[in-house]
Design a protein around this motif. Structure first.
Motif, PDB file in Angstrom:
ATOM      1  N   ARG A 107      -6.420  11.656  11.027  1.00 29.12           N
ATOM      2  CA  ARG A 107      -5.798  11.154  12.323  1.00 29.12           C
ATOM      3  C   ARG A 107      -5.153   9.584  12.000  1.00 29.12           C
ATOM      4  NH1 ARG A 107      -9.859  11.373  16.697  1.00 29.12           N
ATOM      5  NH2 ARG A 107      -8.080  10.312  17.952  1.00 29.12           N
ATOM      6  N   LYS A 108      -3.966   9.615  12.397  1.00 23.60           N
ATOM      7  CA  LYS A 108      -3.151   8.370  12.063  1.00 23.60           C
ATOM      8  C   LYS A 108      -3.937   7.117  12.888  1.00 23.60           C
ATOM      9  CE  LYS A 108       1.344   8.036  12.166  1.00 23.60           C
ATOM     10  NZ  LYS A 108       2.734   8.137  12.460  1.00 23.60           N
ATOM     11  N   GLU A 109      -4.161   7.280  14.259  1.00 29.04           N
ATOM     12  CA  GLU A 109      -4.912   6.152  14.629  1.00 29.04           C
ATOM     13  C   GLU A 109      -6.232   5.820  14.117  1.00 29.04           C
ATOM     14  OE1 GLU A 109      -5.596   9.974  17.203  1.00 29.04           O
ATOM     15  OE2 GLU A 109      -3.979   9.073  15.998  1.00 29.04           O
ATOM     16  N   VAL A 110      -6.996   6.808  13.684  1.00 27.95           N
ATOM     17  CA  VAL A 110      -8.327   6.333  13.050  1.00 27.95           C
ATOM     18  C   VAL A 110      -8.165   5.865  11.715  1.00 27.95           C
ATOM     19  CG1 VAL A 110     -10.326   7.578  11.848  1.00 27.95           C
ATOM     20  CG2 VAL A 110      -9.411   8.474  14.139  1.00 27.95           C
ATOM     21  N   THR A 162     -15.466  13.121   8.945  1.00 28.38           N
ATOM     22  CA  THR A 162     -14.931  14.567   8.648  1.00 28.38           C
ATOM     23  C   THR A 162     -13.611  14.129   8.168  1.00 28.38           C
ATOM     24  OG1 THR A 162     -13.983  14.871  10.806  1.00 28.38           O
ATOM     25  CG2 THR A 162     -16.173  15.647  10.420  1.00 28.38           C
ATOM     26  N   LEU A 163     -13.177  15.096   7.105  1.00 32.38           N
ATOM     27  CA  LEU A 163     -11.719  14.876   6.569  1.00 32.38           C
ATOM     28  C   LEU A 163     -10.693  14.916   7.830  1.00 32.38           C
ATOM     29  CD1 LEU A 163      -9.708  14.609   4.433  1.00 32.38           C
ATOM     30  CD2 LEU A 163      -9.799  17.241   4.025  1.00 32.38           C
ATOM     31  N   GLU A 164     -10.814  15.959   8.736  1.00 32.53           N
ATOM     32  CA  GLU A 164     -10.028  16.214   9.821  1.00 32.53           C
ATOM     33  C   GLU A 164     -10.106  14.714  10.731  1.00 32.53           C
ATOM     34  OE1 GLU A 164      -9.116  18.980  13.856  1.00 32.53           O
ATOM     35  OE2 GLU A 164     -11.012  19.171  12.600  1.00 32.53           O
ATOM     36  N   LEU A 171      -8.137  -3.069  -3.829  1.00 39.62           N
ATOM     37  CA  LEU A 171      -7.560  -1.626  -3.911  1.00 39.62           C
ATOM     38  C   LEU A 171      -8.491  -1.102  -2.886  1.00 39.62           C
ATOM     39  CD1 LEU A 171      -6.015   0.959  -4.872  1.00 39.62           C
ATOM     40  CD2 LEU A 171      -7.958   1.139  -6.696  1.00 39.62           C
ATOM     41  N   ILE A 172      -7.807  -0.463  -1.823  1.00 43.82           N
ATOM     42  CA  ILE A 172      -8.325   0.179  -0.887  1.00 43.82           C
ATOM     43  C   ILE A 172      -7.806   1.596  -0.770  1.00 43.82           C
ATOM     44  CG2 ILE A 172      -8.389  -1.848   0.821  1.00 43.82           C
ATOM     45  CD1 ILE A 172      -6.339  -0.700   2.606  1.00 43.82           C
ATOM     46  N   ALA A 173      -8.673   2.668  -0.323  1.00 44.68           N
ATOM     47  CA  ALA A 173      -8.220   3.929  -0.338  1.00 44.68           C
ATOM     48  C   ALA A 173      -8.999   4.699   0.788  1.00 44.68           C
ATOM     49  CB  ALA A 173      -8.287   4.668  -1.883  1.00 44.68           C
ATOM     50  N   GLY A 174      -8.603   5.978   0.916  1.00 47.80           N
ATOM     51  CA  GLY A 174      -9.325   6.898   2.021  1.00 47.80           C
ATOM     52  C   GLY A 174     -10.563   7.468   1.181  1.00 47.80           C
ATOM     53  N   ARG A 175     -10.553   7.652   0.009  1.00 53.69           N
ATOM     54  CA  ARG A 175     -11.474   8.192  -0.967  1.00 53.69           C
ATOM     55  C   ARG A 175     -11.391   7.760  -2.282  1.00 53.69           C
ATOM     56  NH1 ARG A 175     -11.167  14.500  -1.912  1.00 53.69           N
ATOM     57  NH2 ARG A 175      -9.313  13.857  -3.221  1.00 53.69           N
ATOM     58  N   ILE A 222       0.743  -1.037   0.043  1.00 54.34           N
ATOM     59  CA  ILE A 222      -0.021  -0.014   0.069  1.00 54.34           C
ATOM     60  C   ILE A 222       0.887   1.322   0.087  1.00 54.34           C
ATOM     61  CG2 ILE A 222      -1.872   1.351   1.418  1.00 54.34           C
ATOM     62  CD1 ILE A 222      -2.778  -1.441   2.493  1.00 54.34           C
ATOM     63  N   ASP A 223       0.603   2.219  -0.706  1.00 54.49           N
ATOM     64  CA  ASP A 223       1.360   3.660  -0.787  1.00 54.49           C
ATOM     65  C   ASP A 223       0.899   4.116   0.163  1.00 54.49           C
ATOM     66  OD1 ASP A 223       3.027   5.580  -1.688  1.00 54.49           O
ATOM     67  OD2 ASP A 223       1.550   6.126  -3.449  1.00 54.49           O
ATOM     68  N   SER A 224       1.540   5.444   0.500  1.00 54.87           N
ATOM     69  CA  SER A 224       1.346   6.185   1.793  1.00 54.87           C
ATOM     70  C   SER A 224       0.261   7.013   1.604  1.00 54.87           C
ATOM     71  CB  SER A 224       2.730   6.899   1.972  1.00 54.87           C
ATOM     72  OG  SER A 224       2.694   7.969   0.759  1.00 54.87           O
ATOM     73  N   PHE A 225      -0.405   7.143   2.675  1.00 58.11           N
ATOM     74  CA  PHE A 225      -1.612   8.058   2.606  1.00 58.11           C
ATOM     75  C   PHE A 225      -1.091   9.374   2.903  1.00 58.11           C
ATOM     76  CE2 PHE A 225      -5.521   5.256   3.248  1.00 58.11           C
ATOM     77  CZ  PHE A 225      -5.016   4.270   2.439  1.00 58.11           C
ATOM     78  N   LYS A 226      -0.767  10.263   1.951  1.00 54.68           N
ATOM     79  CA  LYS A 226      -0.113  11.496   2.240  1.00 54.68           C
ATOM     80  C   LYS A 226      -0.715  12.387   3.381  1.00 54.68           C
ATOM     81  CE  LYS A 226       1.663  12.048  -2.501  1.00 54.68           C
ATOM     82  NZ  LYS A 226       1.818  12.708  -3.480  1.00 54.68           N
ATOM     83  N   GLY A 227       0.254  12.612   4.291  1.00 55.59           N
ATOM     84  CA  GLY A 227       0.102  13.593   5.417  1.00 55.59           C
ATOM     85  C   GLY A 227      -0.592  12.750   6.505  1.00 55.59           C
TER      86      GLY A 227
END
Length: 347
Positions: free
Chosen positions: A333-336, A327-329, A299-303, A7-12
């Protein structure tokens, strides 16, 4: 059951290693006997050096260099025998600046040149450069100036000869040329803080530099694929250092012999922060898909956007890790994010 996780990094938010570990934990909670192989990956941007370190080992070299605003910082690159791996974001990256400091009219790639000079002095014969996440749009002029300052100004002729003998490979999925409407300034400079007026000035500056360079060398590589990468740093490596350009993920997967790792797997998990039709334009998950052959790739992704196009391209499943309404915020969060990856893989 053998599962490969890449899995690629999730930037930020998450590094490749953190995302991989969360996915592995989710799988192991359901299939404790599964063989899970984690592969740290990057396509040339964030995490590129760490991915190669995980793959080939070596020693991380610590160097004091200048950041994009010529402030001293400590940066690192990887040295393994006679091969160096440089992640330009270490010295010239956008995350090194606050939002208010972003200004590609003044940001310089000088620090990247300092990393190159140090690697040459330490005996590197092949330098792999990950072009991603830059704060600059200086066509690599700063990088070249640093090499001049390091060698030519001080009469270090042995080092100059050593530089000429180094083979450079730039890792980038950017196909844009240096100049024009699809060039470095017009496509990438706005996200680095450029106003429309700055974009025009940056493009003109790059065009003039390319014209002068072409007259000097007798050839022009400003239109070559990759020339527009990292604010034109790709061009400087191509034109002045005779670099080869390869897709970042292909370079990494070939280095670690990914085809051999995956050949007896039952499932491959890949992902990135945001997946859409642009994922299919040479981005990391597509590189994983191509090298996985007939093995199912999730394939998994945050969006997720353009889900059907991603499925039509060959991904067996396409899953968003985030629940509706988050929410995006909160999602960043890393743990989330790690918990949401674990829960997604459990499903």
């Amino acid at each position: 059951m053998k599962v490969i996780i890449a899995i690629d990094s999730f930037k930020g938010c998450l590094t490749s290693q953190e995302a991989n570990q969360a996915a592995a934990d989710g799988i192991k909670s359901i299939h404790p006997d599964a063989e899970v192989v984690q592969v740290a990956v990057s396509d040339g941007g964030e995490g590129f050096m760490e991915a190669f370190f995980a793959a080939i080992g070596g020693q991380k070299q610590e160097v004091t260099v200048y950041d994009p605003l010529m402030r001293p910082i400590v940066a690192h690159y990887l040295l393994k025998d006679e091969t160096a791996v440089i992640e330009i974001a270490q010295a010239s990256g956008l995350p090194l600046l606050t939002k208010e400091e972003r200004n590609p009219m003044v940001a310089t790639s000088y620090g990247t040149g300092q990393l190159v000079a140090d690697a040459v002095r330490k005996g590197a014969k092949h330098i792999i450069v990950g072009l991603g996440g830059s704060a600059t749009s200086d066509a690599g002029i700063g990088m070249l100036r640093a090499l001049i300052d390091a060698f030519a100004r001080h009469g270090e002729w042995d080092d100059i000869e050593a530089l000429k003998s180094v083979r450079f490979t730039i890792a980038s999925d950017v196909k844009n040329p240096l100049c024009g409407n699809q060039g470095a300034a017009h496509i990438f400079a706005p996200q680095k803080g450029a106003t429309p007026e700055m974009v025009d000035k940056l493009d003109e500056r790059a065009r003039k530099f390319a014209e002068v360079s072409a007259r000097h060398f007798g050839y022009d590589r400003s239109g070559q694929e990759g020339a527009g990468a990292a604010g034109g740093l790709g061009y400087a490596f191509l034109q002045y250092l005779n670099a080869d350009c390869k897709p970042g993920i292909q370079l990494l997967l070939d280095t670690i012999h990914f085809a051999d790792i995956v050949k007896d797997a039952d499932l491959v998990i890949t992902g990135e922060g945001s997946a859409d039709r642009q994922t299919l334009m040479g981005k990391l998950p597509t590189g994983i898909l191509k090298q996985s052959g007939t093995i199912p790739v999730y394939l998994i992704a945050g969006r997720i956007s353009d889900r059907q196009e991603l499925l039509n391209a060959g991904f067996a499943r396409v899953e968003c890790i985030n629940p509706p309404g988050i929410t995006l915020e909160e999602a960043m969060r890393k743990e989330v994010a790690m918990q949401n990856i674990r829960e997604t893989l459990k499903r």
